[in-house]
Design a protein around this motif. Structure first.
Motif, short mmCIF file in Angstrom:
data_model
loop_
_atom_site.label_atom_id
_atom_site.label_comp_id
_atom_site.label_asym_id
_atom_site.label_seq_id
_atom_site.Cartn_x
_atom_site.Cartn_y
_atom_site.Cartn_z
N LEU A 83 -13.98 0.94 8.87
CA LEU A 83 -14.66 1.38 10.47
C LEU A 83 -13.38 1.56 11.48
N VAL A 84 -12.29 0.82 10.66
CA VAL A 84 -10.78 1.79 11.35
C VAL A 84 -10.95 2.72 10.63
N PHE A 85 -11.21 3.49 9.78
CA PHE A 85 -10.34 4.78 8.92
C PHE A 85 -11.47 6.04 9.37
N PHE A 86 -12.61 5.38 10.02
CA PHE A 86 -13.52 6.03 10.05
C PHE A 86 -12.94 6.83 11.98
N LEU A 87 -12.79 5.30 12.62
CA LEU A 87 -12.64 5.88 14.44
C LEU A 87 -10.97 6.65 14.28
N GLY A 88 -10.47 6.62 13.13
CA GLY A 88 -8.91 6.71 12.96
C GLY A 88 -9.27 8.30 12.71
N THR A 89 -10.25 8.85 12.24
CA THR A 89 -10.46 10.23 12.05
C THR A 89 -9.70 10.98 12.47
N PRO A 90 -10.01 11.89 13.99
CA PRO A 90 -8.90 12.21 14.90
C PRO A 90 -7.76 12.12 14.45
N ILE A 91 -6.72 11.05 14.87
CA ILE A 91 -5.89 11.03 14.22
C ILE A 91 -4.91 11.53 13.44
N THR A 92 -5.91 10.71 12.30
CA THR A 92 -5.47 11.21 11.08
C THR A 92 -5.23 13.04 10.75
N ASN A 93 -6.47 13.49 10.77
CA ASN A 93 -6.90 15.16 11.08
C ASN A 93 -5.63 15.24 11.79
N SER A 94 -5.40 15.09 13.53
CA SER A 94 -4.23 15.70 14.01
C SER A 94 -2.46 15.26 13.80
N MET A 95 -2.62 14.50 13.41
CA MET A 95 -1.17 13.96 12.21
C MET A 95 -0.98 15.37 11.45
N ILE A 96 -1.83 16.20 10.47
CA ILE A 96 -1.77 16.24 9.04
C ILE A 96 -1.74 17.72 10.05
N ARG A 97 -3.02 18.66 11.08
CA ARG A 97 -2.61 19.71 11.96
C ARG A 97 -1.49 20.13 12.44
N LEU A 112 2.91 3.41 9.48
CA LEU A 112 2.27 2.88 10.67
C LEU A 112 1.00 2.58 11.00
N LEU A 113 0.45 3.65 10.24
CA LEU A 113 -0.94 3.81 10.66
C LEU A 113 -1.18 2.40 9.78
N ILE A 114 -1.31 2.28 8.46
CA ILE A 114 -1.55 1.42 7.76
C ILE A 114 -1.27 0.24 7.94
N ALA A 115 -0.43 -0.28 8.72
CA ALA A 115 0.23 -1.42 9.03
C ALA A 115 -0.67 -2.48 10.33
N VAL A 116 -0.85 -1.31 10.82
CA VAL A 116 -2.12 -1.30 12.76
C VAL A 116 -3.26 -1.91 11.92
N SER A 117 -4.03 -0.73 10.48
CA SER A 117 -5.41 -0.86 10.45
C SER A 117 -5.47 -2.21 9.81
N LEU A 118 -4.68 -2.55 8.60
CA LEU A 118 -4.73 -4.15 8.40
C LEU A 118 -4.35 -5.41 9.18
N ALA A 119 -4.17 -5.30 10.55
CA ALA A 119 -3.67 -5.93 11.62
C ALA A 119 -4.81 -6.16 11.58
N VAL A 120 -5.95 -5.25 11.99
CA VAL A 120 -6.91 -4.98 12.41
C VAL A 120 -8.49 -5.54 11.39
N THR A 168 0.77 -1.05 -0.59
CA THR A 168 -0.10 0.14 0.35
C THR A 168 0.90 1.14 0.28
N ILE A 169 1.85 1.54 1.29
CA ILE A 169 2.93 2.15 0.87
C ILE A 169 3.82 2.15 -0.44
N GLY A 170 4.13 1.63 -1.62
CA GLY A 170 4.63 1.89 -2.58
C GLY A 170 3.63 2.21 -3.01
N VAL A 171 2.50 1.50 -3.33
CA VAL A 171 1.73 2.43 -4.56
C VAL A 171 1.54 3.63 -4.42
N MET A 172 1.29 4.63 -3.33
CA MET A 172 1.09 5.77 -2.24
C MET A 172 2.09 6.69 -3.06
#
Ligand SMILES: [Zn+2]
Length: 393
Positions: free
Chosen positions: A309-323, A265-273, A153-157
């Protein structure tokens, strides 16, 4: 009287009031619900595809036509197009009608629709190729596939980010070298002073899509470039300088690479879930959906349910990383451009479509850029510490 950053900020805040403030608040707060709505729409679309047996049928068809590797691709393309069709009314509302209702779009339906088709084609192709790779990892490494999947995923990104300025962005807009004039002189001065190669600054005709003022840093390796849009070009020179200094900040502070590492790292955790959650779903509903297991390429919609579901719940984390990066770039920009009032005026203009004074918790959860209030107070505090300097704008 001494300069008070709080009072100066309040004076700026008072310039956006009444109907204009109500409108930008309504537009932005509506966006909070759209995060939930998009999650639910994705959920429903995938449940339709699973419950009506379309996923199972597409999967049988794909496997009858090709070996496991290609079958994953053959499943993904029609599946993704089905999801696109089911979610089309929602996208039409959020990206077209809603933008027009708030007066934020300059595009007619045909032009917007044409861009959407290009976007869907590119997106479908990339996602189907990625699924081909991820599903191969699932088949060959049933226990640890999520690690390989995250790597792919990171490679394609990274390939997409690298190629976007050269091959993707020009499909939607014209990028030209900054024309000669005072803006070019000032922007190149800022670039040279901060160690950014001057041939990386471009002008983009974003007014085709909207009146939004913007600039960005895109690309990786040799394709990195900074672009300011023609809406920004129409602003006061110190406002332009303050925005471009912010963009130079992203470049100098290596924000792209830092973001890629954290996203990996986030994608690895998400895919583990996902690797735990999807088999769990299949043991309960797999029989009814006609999905045979993780080795079935038709497992993609079930996997999408979990990752949404994982990305939805992770919204505050991704928003904060960028912010947090945006806040860093703001401070870098203030130090480089030394135009706190120019930056504050721009922050006010950006607040025409971003809620200007959210609560602190609201900003953490929903904001991927600092709010107008945060930006103005940051600029005014910077100004308060530089009152004895003669070159402040
Ligand atoms: Zn930024």
């Amino acid at each position: 009287m001494a300069f008070d950053p709080e009072l100066a900020t309040q004076a700026y805040m008072a310039t956006l009031k009444g109907a204009a403030r109500a409108k930008s608040d309504a537009y932005f707060e509506g966006g909070y619900w759209l995060i939930l709505a998009e999650f639910l729409v994705t959920l429903v679309a995938n449940l339709i595809v699973l419950r009506l047996g379309w996923a199972a049928r597409l999967s049988r068809w794909a496997r009858s036509k090709a070996g496991p590797l290609l079958a994953a691709f053959l499943f993904a393309v029609p599946y993704l197009l089905l999801i696109t069709i089911i979610t089309a009314p929602y996208v039409l509302y959020t990206d077209f009608f809603r933008e027009h209702a708030y007066g934020l779009s300059n595009q007619g339906f045909a032009e917007w629709g044409g861009e959407q088709l290009i976007f869907i084609a590119v997106d479908t192709l990339l996602a189907a190729l990625l699924w081909m790779g991820v599903h191969a990892a699932i088949r060959h490494f049933p226990r640890n596939w999520w690690l390989g999947g995250a790597g792919l995923t990171i490679g394609v990104m990274m390939v997409t980010i690298t190629l976007a300025p050269v091959y993707l962005d020009p499909l939607f807009n014209d990028y030209t070298p900054l024309p000669d004039g005072p803006v070019k002189t000032e922007v190149l001065k800022l670039a040279r002073a901060n160690g950014v190669p001057a041939d990386n600054v471009y002008l983009v005709d974003a007014s085709r899509q909207s009146d939004r003022i913007s600039a960005n840093v895109k690309g990786l390796f040799g394709t990195t470039r900074i672009a300011l849009n023609d809406n920004l070009m129409k602003q006061d020179i110190h406002e332009i300088r303050s925005v471009m200094a912010h963009e130079l900040g992203h470049y100098v502070l290596n924000h792209m690479w830092k973001l890629i590492i954290t996203v990996a790292l986030l994608i690895a955790v998400s895919l583990a879930v996902v690797a735990v959650g999807t088999p769990w779903l299949l043991t309960r509903f797999g029989g009814r959906w006609g999905i045979e297991g993780m080795a079935d390429p038709g497992v993609l919609p079930a996997l999408t349910l979990v990752i949404s579901l994982v990305f939805f719940l992770g919204t505050p984390i991704t928003n904060s990383m960028i912010r947090v990066q945006e806040q860093e770039a703001d401070v870098f920009g203030l130090n480089a451009a030394r135009a706190p009032d120019g930056f504050a005026r721009i922050a006010m203009k950006l607040s025409q479509y971003r809620k200007i004074e959210p609560s602190p918790l609201e900003e953490v959860i929903f904001f991927d850029h600092p709010s107008g209030h945060t930006r103005v107070i940051t600029a005014m505090r910077w100004k308060a510490e530089h009152l004895d300097a003669s070159d402040i704008k």
